[in-house]
Design an enzyme around this catalytic site. Structure first.
Site, short mmCIF file in Angstrom:
data_model
loop_
_atom_site.label_atom_id
_atom_site.label_comp_id
_atom_site.label_asym_id
_atom_site.label_seq_id
_atom_site.Cartn_x
_atom_site.Cartn_y
_atom_site.Cartn_z
N CYS A 59 -16.99 42.91 -16.33
CA CYS A 59 -15.99 43.89 -16.76
C CYS A 59 -16.64 45.14 -17.35
CB CYS A 59 -15.04 43.25 -17.77
SG CYS A 59 -13.46 44.12 -17.90
N ASP B 14 -10.65 35.41 -25.77
CA ASP B 14 -11.66 36.39 -26.15
C ASP B 14 -11.87 36.37 -27.66
OD1 ASP B 14 -13.49 38.44 -25.99
OD2 ASP B 14 -12.15 39.84 -25.00
#
Length: 210
Positions: free
Chosen positions: A12, A134
């Site tokens: 990402c 996360d």
């Protein structure tokens, strides 16, 4: 690398043709682009569309948004020609439903604490969606305490993120058994600057126990 092996890998915060190519060539299942404001990795929809044009079919192209108006998310995702939208704020399940109706795949990010705080009914509601767990501050390179998963990981498909890097990804995957992993800062030579060699090393390490 075998892109169809069990471990799903997303790289990402990409910003250049070179690092997108490195991720694709090393076997990533998905490449991600940041549209949430305030990150050193944030890019425009126009640049993302250029980067997406080089990605082969079958690899997910993911846009990351955080608490932005849904109409803005849809417009940006269409302009960038994304396959997938990742919601990284406090977006409700109704937004995910609308994104699916518009033809996008989705990922919904939670911190482990936020996921643990969901009531059983809400957890059941999210069960059929792809979840990303996360750190509290996305992109900060901080690994959450794995003991926080004592209440149990999501029952459906979920990705592990937060503080992963080529040195620790294999051990964390072995301990926590996610369906996949997502990395951004852990494959950077400096904040916001991706390193093609680190991307390759990360994917090799993640695949080593899958």
């Amino acid at each position: 690398m075998d892109r169809n092996s069990k471990m799903y890998i997303k790289i990402c915060g990409l910003q250049t043709v070179e690092t997108v190519a490195a991720a694709v060539e090393a076997g990533a299942n998905a490449v991600g682009f940041i549209f949430a404001p305030g990150s050193p990795r944030t890019i425009t929809a126009a640049l993302a569309a250029t980067l997406v044009s080089s990605v082969p079919e079958g690899i997910e192209t993911v846009g990351v948004f955080r608490d932005q108006p849904l109409d803005e998310v849809l417009a940006t995702s269409r302009e960038a020609q994304l396959t997938t939208v990742q919601l990284h704020g406090n977006e409700p399940l109704a937004h995910v439903t609308r994104l699916h109706a518009a033809g996008f795949r989705t990922l919904r990010a939670f911190s482990v604490a936020a996921y643990n705080a969901l009531n059983p009914e809400d957890k059941r509601a999210w069960k059929s969606e792809r979840i990303l767990l996360d750190a509290v501050e996305p992109g900060a390179g901080e690994t959450f305490d794995s003991s926080e998963l004592a209440q149990g990981a999501p029952q459906g498909f979920w990705l592990l993120a937060g503080g992963l890097n080529p040195s620790n990804v294999a051990s964390l995957v072995g301990a926590l058994h996610p369906h996949g992993v997502d990395v951004s800062s852990g494959v950077e030579s400096s904040r916001g600057v991706k390193d093609s060699m680190l991307i390759r090393d990360f994917i090799q390490a993640a695949r080593s126990i899958s």
